[in-house]
Scaffold this motif. Structure first.
Motif, short mmCIF file in Angstrom:
data_model
loop_
_atom_site.label_atom_id
_atom_site.label_comp_id
_atom_site.label_asym_id
_atom_site.label_seq_id
_atom_site.Cartn_x
_atom_site.Cartn_y
_atom_site.Cartn_z
N SER A 1 5.56 -50.79 -47.42
CA SER A 1 6.60 -50.06 -48.14
C SER A 1 6.26 -49.97 -49.62
CB SER A 1 7.96 -50.73 -47.95
OG SER A 1 8.30 -50.81 -46.58
N GLU A 2 5.81 -51.10 -50.19
CA GLU A 2 5.48 -51.14 -51.60
C GLU A 2 4.30 -50.21 -51.93
OE1 GLU A 2 7.72 -54.74 -50.48
OE2 GLU A 2 6.02 -53.63 -49.63
N ALA A 3 3.32 -50.17 -51.04
CA ALA A 3 2.17 -49.29 -51.26
C ALA A 3 2.57 -47.83 -51.22
CB ALA A 3 1.09 -49.58 -50.22
N LEU A 4 3.51 -47.50 -50.33
CA LEU A 4 3.96 -46.12 -50.23
C LEU A 4 4.74 -45.72 -51.49
CD1 LEU A 4 3.89 -43.74 -48.23
CD2 LEU A 4 6.16 -44.47 -47.43
N ILE A 5 5.58 -46.63 -51.98
CA ILE A 5 6.31 -46.35 -53.22
C ILE A 5 5.33 -46.18 -54.37
CG2 ILE A 5 7.94 -47.28 -54.91
CD1 ILE A 5 9.23 -48.84 -52.57
N GLY A 6 4.34 -47.07 -54.47
CA GLY A 6 3.36 -46.97 -55.54
C GLY A 6 2.64 -45.64 -55.53
N ARG A 7 2.27 -45.19 -54.33
CA ARG A 7 1.58 -43.90 -54.24
C ARG A 7 2.49 -42.77 -54.67
NH1 ARG A 7 -1.26 -41.18 -48.81
NH2 ARG A 7 -1.36 -39.06 -49.66
N TRP A 8 3.75 -42.78 -54.23
CA TRP A 8 4.67 -41.69 -54.59
C TRP A 8 4.89 -41.67 -56.10
CZ3 TRP A 8 9.30 -40.58 -56.92
CH2 TRP A 8 9.87 -39.35 -56.62
N ARG B 1 15.90 -49.12 -63.19
CA ARG B 1 16.30 -47.94 -62.40
C ARG B 1 15.35 -47.73 -61.22
NH1 ARG B 1 20.33 -44.69 -60.62
NH2 ARG B 1 19.88 -42.46 -60.88
N VAL B 2 14.06 -47.87 -61.44
CA VAL B 2 13.08 -47.69 -60.37
C VAL B 2 13.28 -48.74 -59.28
CG1 VAL B 2 10.62 -47.83 -59.83
CG2 VAL B 2 11.39 -46.47 -61.77
N LYS B 3 13.50 -49.96 -59.68
CA LYS B 3 13.73 -51.02 -58.69
C LYS B 3 15.01 -50.75 -57.89
CE LYS B 3 11.30 -54.72 -61.17
NZ LYS B 3 11.43 -56.01 -61.89
N PHE C 1 14.21 -47.59 -55.42
CA PHE C 1 13.17 -47.66 -54.40
C PHE C 1 13.05 -49.03 -53.71
CE2 PHE C 1 11.78 -44.21 -57.20
CZ PHE C 1 11.52 -43.22 -56.27
N TYR C 2 13.41 -50.10 -54.39
CA TYR C 2 13.10 -51.43 -53.84
C TYR C 2 14.32 -52.18 -53.33
CZ TYR C 2 8.54 -50.74 -56.05
OH TYR C 2 7.30 -50.25 -56.41
N SER C 3 15.50 -51.61 -53.45
CA SER C 3 16.70 -52.35 -53.05
C SER C 3 17.29 -51.87 -51.74
CB SER C 3 17.76 -52.24 -54.15
OG SER C 3 18.13 -50.88 -54.35
N GLY C 4 16.78 -50.79 -51.17
CA GLY C 4 17.35 -50.25 -49.95
C GLY C 4 16.87 -50.96 -48.69
N ASP C 5 17.57 -50.72 -47.62
CA ASP C 5 17.22 -51.32 -46.32
C ASP C 5 16.36 -50.35 -45.54
OD1 ASP C 5 17.10 -52.91 -44.11
OD2 ASP C 5 19.11 -52.39 -43.37
N PHE D 1 5.78 -38.95 -47.17
CA PHE D 1 6.65 -39.97 -47.78
C PHE D 1 8.02 -40.04 -47.09
CE2 PHE D 1 3.75 -38.57 -51.18
CZ PHE D 1 3.14 -39.79 -51.48
N GLU D 2 8.09 -39.60 -45.84
CA GLU D 2 9.41 -39.52 -45.21
C GLU D 2 10.06 -40.89 -45.04
OE1 GLU D 2 9.19 -37.75 -41.38
OE2 GLU D 2 7.44 -38.91 -40.74
N ALA D 3 9.29 -41.96 -45.05
CA ALA D 3 9.89 -43.28 -44.91
C ALA D 3 10.72 -43.67 -46.13
CB ALA D 3 8.80 -44.33 -44.68
N ILE D 4 10.37 -43.15 -47.30
CA ILE D 4 11.13 -43.45 -48.52
C ILE D 4 12.41 -42.64 -48.49
CG2 ILE D 4 11.13 -43.43 -51.04
CD1 ILE D 4 8.09 -43.50 -50.97
N PRO D 5 13.57 -43.23 -48.71
CA PRO D 5 14.82 -42.46 -48.67
C PRO D 5 14.75 -41.24 -49.58
CG PRO D 5 15.29 -44.80 -48.79
CD PRO D 5 13.80 -44.67 -48.95
N ALA D 6 15.12 -40.09 -49.01
CA ALA D 6 15.04 -38.84 -49.77
C ALA D 6 15.92 -38.88 -51.01
CB ALA D 6 15.42 -37.67 -48.87
N VAL D 7 17.04 -39.56 -50.93
CA VAL D 7 17.93 -39.60 -52.09
C VAL D 7 17.27 -40.33 -53.26
CG1 VAL D 7 19.11 -41.74 -51.36
CG2 VAL D 7 20.29 -40.09 -52.85
N ALA D 8 16.45 -41.33 -52.98
CA ALA D 8 15.74 -42.04 -54.06
C ALA D 8 14.71 -41.13 -54.70
CB ALA D 8 15.08 -43.30 -53.50
N ARG D 9 13.98 -40.41 -53.87
CA ARG D 9 12.96 -39.51 -54.39
C ARG D 9 13.59 -38.41 -55.27
NH1 ARG D 9 10.35 -37.34 -49.18
NH2 ARG D 9 11.91 -38.49 -48.01
#
Length: 769
Positions: free
Chosen positions: A222-229, A307-309, A312-316, A337-345
């Protein structure tokens, strides 16, 4: 063309590496220092034409690395090439003079036997043929983007000088002072030694860099995907740290080395190309002179980290696997990046919407015609509230839409360009049909549909032919068109024009990019039309796509919804304008640029906070704006972006941008813009400040002369002789003895009013009026 080399360009005195007078070395130290003596001259007399990818002959004089790299005959901008060319990005694609020689760059500093260095001879040619003060240049000197990139090699210089005796360096502009000229020639004769040091972060900056690098390099899927996005969305940013040093900016790169070691940059063509090895996200200093056209600032600090944390990092949620870097994943970031919540993006992009729109409208590529020939000359941009965006709120809709959101350009086979285009056009139109039907079942749009979260919610875009500017707030009169971005549209625009666009690509890649952006513009307009009364949407769309535009509507665009009602209460006589007027009233707290000059109400057409002298100035200037060219014919003699430098009493001065808004029957085609041009409908917008990276002309006017200047502009109509007298009296031509003082002062004004946005302006488009 021979390097508009060393082209007369501008930088700002405040950006000079040294605070001492240009070219003046301390008498106690006769040795010339590159850092102290040479770079300041380049910054103030050369960088305005020799920076970024569009530097003449790729000669970039914003740093010692660029000077030593030299020049190349290969143009970066060549839209008709059948094959992509190797990337030649300074500080990325090679790191030594020898490596650049292998890529075809040749030295402008080395002497050739008994011959002086190429730069020395170019400077000599320019210095011995000074211009007539403030006179119009000979028509034989071709300027601007129409000038051929001649780029003579050292052994070709004599032939060049014989044919072009008046085209030494700086080119077609007031040149170097005698002292600057002698300093540069002494330096070149001494072998052009360089003592430059790379910029290093301060302790406060280094501490924050460590925090951010640790965040983006966290272990885990998850962290790697966030970093890439995050990296793919910030790779163009010039990062400004809270508490950092003025003038220090940083950028994200992928490095083979981890934090704490010198960065070893992985120089892929695109930020989402395969890295080819294990890597780390790193923040490195932006080296060289900051130039306005590539300077897209982005703030980072403790609040942004929090804000970034939070986003992207606080959701389930959890990424069960990591996507690859192949063409499919580049083409469709919604799948990647569909695994990352769209609302965060989406919310991350909304937080700094001005930055993201700047990346694809103002652009990192120095010349934006791929984007700008498909947009109107001025329009507003709004954003859909996440809670009203079905892609955010409806998982079923999101699942149906995602496969349809892929974008072209990954396959650049010239022979397949038409079939590729048709495939992606049809997929996009299938998405538009799905969107139309889904939103027809949703609640009718109202004011709550529009995002109003911060002062990025309202943006104004102005096109200046092949470049454009983006500003917060609603500037100018209510425009012909307004764009409404939802998340799928904002993300696609960013990926198509920033992440996936390759300035070094071939004709197929660039054509696919341009054609798809036409669909993006149309999508933004259709989104806005949903706010209009259902029975008037067709007429509004028809007005946007007059004449040949109707053919494009029939060929390439999906039908719009003309049945589902809107909840907006708008004047049926002109609902689009009434919407704009209501928007202005409802968003006063967000609108960072109240505009009484262009939207004069009553007798007062000036900013109330100005002094009485400049209130009178703005009152007079307001007579020129928001009037069609049919009633103000002098518009036809003005360039796209003129700067007005108004001198008041006591050394006070203000700077205004006088922008020409060209009207077109439609902007739906790649070619034939002139045939769709409607000159009688052109208007002017006057904006305090500098709204273009590429000033086309400067008028320097005493405040007491402004009423007379306005009267003369009104009286000039379409008479070239009358306009010539205006230029002679108040204009700052390239040959003006004080050209550089006035040109530099534009950036000084930016430093005073928006210091984080300051950077050397570009004079490649400065016209020969």
């Amino acid at each position: 063309m021979v390097h508009r080399c060393l082209l007369a360009l501008a930088g700002t005195l405040a950006l000079s590496v040294s605070g001492m007078a240009l070219g003046q070395a301390p008498q106690s130290s006769p040795a010339i220092s590159y850092t102290r003596d040479i770079q300041p001259i380049f910054t103030n007399k050369c960088v305005a034409c020799h920076a970024c990818n569009d530097a003449a002959c790729q000669l970039n004089l914003g740093s010692a690395d660029g000077v030593q790299r030299g020049a190349s005959k290969v143009p970066v901008y060549q839209g008709d090439r059948s094959q992509a060319v190797p990337t030649t990005r300074l500080f990325y694609d090679a790191h030594s003079e020898q490596a650049w020689r292998k890529q075809g760059f040749y030295s402008v500093l080395d002497g050739q036997g008994s011959q002086a260095a190429l730069m020395a001879r170019m400077l000599e040619l320019g210095h011995k043929t000074p211009l007539t003060p403030n006179a119009k240049l000979p028509e034989s000197i071709v300027l601007g983007l129409n000038r051929n990139n001649m780029c003579p090699l050292p052994h070709e210089f004599d032939a060049y000088a014989g044919v072009h005796p008046g085209e030494g360096m700086p080119l077609a502009v007031t040149g170097l002072t005698d002292q600057e000229y002698q300093t540069l020639q002494r330096w070149l004769a001494a072998g052009a030694p360089v003592d430059a040091q790379a910029l290093q972060p301060s302790a406060a900056e280094a501490s924050q860099i460590a925090e951010w690098e640790a965040l983006l390099n966290r272990p885990g899927s998850s962290e790697a995907l966030i970093g890439r996005w995050l990296y793919e969305h910030l790779f163009l940013a010039h990062i400004d740290f809270v508490g950092g040093q003025p003038g220090h900016f940083f950028q994200w790169v992928r490095s083979r080395t981890p934090s704490g070691q010198p960065a070893d940059i992985i120089a892929t063509r695109r930020p989402n190309d395969p890295p080819g090895t294990d890597f780390y996200y790193r923040l490195v200093p932006v080296q060289g002179v900051i130039v306005h056209k590539t300077h897209i600032s982005y703030p980072l600090g403790p609040q942004k980290l929090k804000r970034v944390k939070q986003l992207f990092y606080s959701g389930d949620w959890h990424a069960t696997s990591l996507p690859g870097y192949g063409p499919r994943h580049r083409a469709n970031p919604f799948e990647t990046f569909e695994a990352i919540p769209a609302v965060a993006r989406y919310q991350f992009m909304l937080d700094n919407a001005e930055y993201f729109v700047r990346t694809f409208i103002r652009g990192p590529v120095c010349r934006g015609q791929i984007a700008t020939d498909v947009i109107r000359d001025n329009f507003w941009a709004l954003f859909q509230e996440p809670a009203h965006d079905l892609y955010i709120t409806d998982a079923r809709y999101r699942g149906e839409a995602t496969p349809l959101l892929a974008m072209p350009g990954q396959i650049d086979d010239v022979g397949s360009v038409i079939s590729l285009w048709h495939s992606y056009r049809d997929k996009r139109n299938e998405y538009e049909k799905l969107r139309r039907e889904a939103y027809a079942e949703a609640p009718a749009p109202s004011w709550s549909t529009l995002w109003a979260g911060n002062d990025n919610a309202l943006l104004s875009i102005f096109r200046h032919f092949d470049s454009a500017s983006v500003s917060k707030g609603l500037i100018g009169d209510v425009p012909l068109t307004t764009w409404l971005f939802d998340y799928p549209l904002l993300e696609r625009t960013y990926y198509q024009l920033a992440v996936n666009f390759d300035v070094f690509g071939n004709v197929s890649h660039q054509l696919q990019t341009r054609l798809y952006f036409d669909l993006i513009r149309n999508g933004a307009e259709v989104n806005f039309l949903r706010l209009m009364p259902a029975d008037q949407r067709g007429a509004i769309l028809s007005d946007w796509y007059q004449t040949t535009g109707k053919v494009k509507m029939w060929l390439d665009y999906e039908d719009i919804d003309t049945d589902t009602a809107s909840a907006f209460k708008l004047d049926e006589r002109d609902p689009k304008r009434d919407f704009g007027l209501q928007l202005l009233q409802r968003t006063k707290s967000l609108n960072v640029t109240p505009d009484p000059i262009n939207r004069c109400q009553g007798a007062y057409c000036s900013r109330p906070q100005m002094s009485a002298e400049f209130r009178d100035v703005e009152q007079s200037l307001s007579r020129l704006v928001s009037r069609p060219a049919a009633g103000l014919k002098v518009i036809n003699q003005l360039p796209e972006a003129s700067m007005l430098r108004i001198e008041g009493q006591g050394g006070q001065r203000q700077v205004y941008s006088l922008l020409r808004n060209r009207a077109h029957s439609n902007v739906a085609f790649l070619l034939g813009e002139e045939s769709r041009y409607q000159p009688g409908l052109d208007t002017l917008t006057l904006v305090p400040g500098v709204l273009s990276s590429y000033p086309n002309f400067i008028f320097n006017i005493p405040a007491s002369d402004v009423p007379e200047w306005v009267e003369d502009m009104e009286a000039a109509r379409d008479d070239p002789a009358k306009f010539e007298r205006i230029v002679m009296r108040w204009g700052v031509r390239r040959s003006h003895p004080q050209f550089w003082q006035y040109f530099h002062d534009l950036n000084t004004f930016i430093e005073e009013t928006e210091p984080l946005e300051a950077g050397v302006l570009d004079m490649n488009r400065y016209e020969n009026l």
